[in-house]
Design a protein around this motif. Structure first.
Motif, mmCIF file in Angstrom:
data_model
loop_
_atom_site.group_PDB
_atom_site.id
_atom_site.type_symbol
_atom_site.label_atom_id
_atom_site.label_comp_id
_atom_site.label_asym_id
_atom_site.label_seq_id
_atom_site.Cartn_x
_atom_site.Cartn_y
_atom_site.Cartn_z
ATOM 1 N N ALA A 66 -110.366 12.606 3.782
ATOM 2 C CA ALA A 66 -109.544 11.527 3.222
ATOM 3 C C ALA A 66 -109.738 10.199 3.948
ATOM 4 O O ALA A 66 -109.227 9.173 3.508
ATOM 5 N N VAL A 67 -110.463 10.206 5.057
ATOM 6 C CA VAL A 67 -110.723 8.980 5.813
ATOM 7 C C VAL A 67 -112.145 8.530 5.508
ATOM 8 O O VAL A 67 -113.111 9.257 5.760
ATOM 9 N N THR A 86 -103.603 15.315 2.990
ATOM 10 C CA THR A 86 -104.459 16.130 3.846
ATOM 11 C C THR A 86 -104.500 15.657 5.296
ATOM 12 O O THR A 86 -104.916 16.413 6.170
ATOM 13 N N VAL A 87 -104.081 14.428 5.547
ATOM 14 C CA VAL A 87 -104.007 13.920 6.924
ATOM 15 C C VAL A 87 -102.572 14.130 7.406
ATOM 16 O O VAL A 87 -101.639 13.623 6.786
ATOM 17 N N PRO A 88 -102.385 14.885 8.487
ATOM 18 C CA PRO A 88 -101.023 15.115 8.990
ATOM 19 C C PRO A 88 -100.309 13.792 9.295
ATOM 20 O O PRO A 88 -100.936 12.827 9.754
ATOM 21 N N ASP A 89 -99.004 13.771 9.027
ATOM 22 C CA ASP A 89 -98.216 12.561 9.256
ATOM 23 C C ASP A 89 -98.367 12.044 10.684
ATOM 24 O O ASP A 89 -98.477 10.835 10.896
ATOM 25 N N ALA A 90 -98.367 12.941 11.654
ATOM 26 C CA ALA A 90 -98.478 12.515 13.054
ATOM 27 C C ALA A 90 -99.811 11.802 13.298
ATOM 28 O O ALA A 90 -99.864 10.799 14.020
ATOM 29 N N ASP A 91 -100.879 12.293 12.685
ATOM 30 C CA ASP A 91 -102.185 11.652 12.855
ATOM 31 C C ASP A 91 -102.233 10.308 12.141
ATOM 32 O O ASP A 91 -102.803 9.343 12.656
ATOM 33 N N LEU A 92 -101.628 10.233 10.967
ATOM 34 C CA LEU A 92 -101.577 8.966 10.237
ATOM 35 C C LEU A 92 -100.784 7.929 11.035
ATOM 36 O O LEU A 92 -101.203 6.774 11.164
ATOM 37 N N LYS A 93 -99.666 8.337 11.607
ATOM 38 C CA LYS A 93 -98.885 7.422 12.440
ATOM 39 C C LYS A 93 -99.693 6.965 13.658
ATOM 40 O O LYS A 93 -99.633 5.793 14.044
ATOM 41 N N ALA A 94 -100.468 7.874 14.244
ATOM 42 C CA ALA A 94 -101.308 7.507 15.389
ATOM 43 C C ALA A 94 -102.360 6.482 14.966
ATOM 44 O O ALA A 94 -102.671 5.562 15.732
ATOM 45 N N MET A 95 -102.885 6.614 13.752
ATOM 46 C CA MET A 95 -103.862 5.638 13.249
ATOM 47 C C MET A 95 -103.202 4.272 13.053
ATOM 48 O O MET A 95 -103.798 3.236 13.363
ATOM 49 N N VAL A 96 -101.975 4.264 12.539
ATOM 50 C CA VAL A 96 -101.228 3.012 12.383
ATOM 51 C C VAL A 96 -100.990 2.387 13.749
ATOM 52 O O VAL A 96 -101.214 1.187 13.944
ATOM 53 N N ASP A 97 -100.561 3.196 14.707
ATOM 54 C CA ASP A 97 -100.303 2.699 16.061
ATOM 55 C C ASP A 97 -101.565 2.084 16.658
ATOM 56 O O ASP A 97 -101.519 1.007 17.265
ATOM 57 N N HIS A 98 -102.696 2.771 16.471
ATOM 58 C CA HIS A 98 -103.967 2.289 17.009
ATOM 59 C C HIS A 98 -104.340 0.942 16.381
ATOM 60 O O HIS A 98 -104.760 0.014 17.081
ATOM 61 N N SER A 99 -104.174 0.820 15.074
ATOM 62 C CA SER A 99 -104.496 -0.421 14.373
ATOM 63 C C SER A 99 -103.616 -1.563 14.880
ATOM 64 O O SER A 99 -104.103 -2.651 15.205
ATOM 65 N N TYR A 100 -102.320 -1.318 14.937
ATOM 66 C CA TYR A 100 -101.372 -2.328 15.410
ATOM 67 C C TYR A 100 -101.721 -2.753 16.838
ATOM 68 O O TYR A 100 -101.822 -3.941 17.150
ATOM 69 N N ASP A 101 -101.935 -1.771 17.716
ATOM 70 C CA ASP A 101 -102.242 -2.077 19.117
ATOM 71 C C ASP A 101 -103.547 -2.859 19.252
ATOM 72 O O ASP A 101 -103.649 -3.763 20.089
ATOM 73 N N ALA A 102 -104.544 -2.514 18.425
ATOM 74 C CA ALA A 102 -105.825 -3.221 18.471
ATOM 75 C C ALA A 102 -105.649 -4.686 18.111
ATOM 76 O O ALA A 102 -106.239 -5.564 18.753
#
Length: 132
Positions: A66-67, A86-102
């Motif tokens: 899905a990515v 198909t992407v676990p919510d916790a992993d999706l949130k981690a991707m959001v966090d990574h994007s925001y932090d970047a």
């Protein structure tokens, strides 16, 4: 994760705002005038595009079908995640966090300090000024 839950999570980020600079699609989420997420609310399935470190971006593409490389974005630095469950919510949130932090890490020092103090920095573009 569905779109309303995702947007609600994204808006918990300090200084995150919603914008529609391109019309009614996509929903653009910014911090200090810089884009860190784009949500295609009407797609089948809906999707979110997030900024990502190039090495991590490739790893996530290999881990999840899905990515995919960022749709209409720099494919080295952006991933699009289809919200098909198909992407676990916790992993999706981690991707959001990574994007925001970047994005926050590249802001001017004054804008980062304003975020730390929970103050809203001045808008960086005309759309933000018009929407006030």
């Amino acid at each position: 994760m569905n779109v309303p839950s995702l947007v609600k999570y994204i808006l918990t980020k300090k200084g995150a705002i919603k914008d529609y600079p391109f019309g009614d699609q996509p929903l653009v989420l910014k911090v200090s005038g810089k884009v860190f997420a784009l949500v295609d609310e009407r797609g089948e399935p809906p999707s979110v595009s997030l900024k990502c470190d190039p090495v991590l971006a490739e790893s996530l593409r290999q881990q999840y079908a899905a990515v995919i490389p960022g749709y209409h974005l720099n494919k080295m630095h952006w991933n699009t995640v289809r919200l098909d469950g198909t992407v676990p919510d916790a992993d999706l949130k981690a991707m959001v966090d990574h994007s925001y932090d970047a994005v926050v890490s590249k802001l001017r020092k004054a804008d980062r300090e304003a975020l730390e103090m929970r103050l809203a920095p001045f808008p960086k573009d005309d759309n933000a000024r018009r929407n006030k």
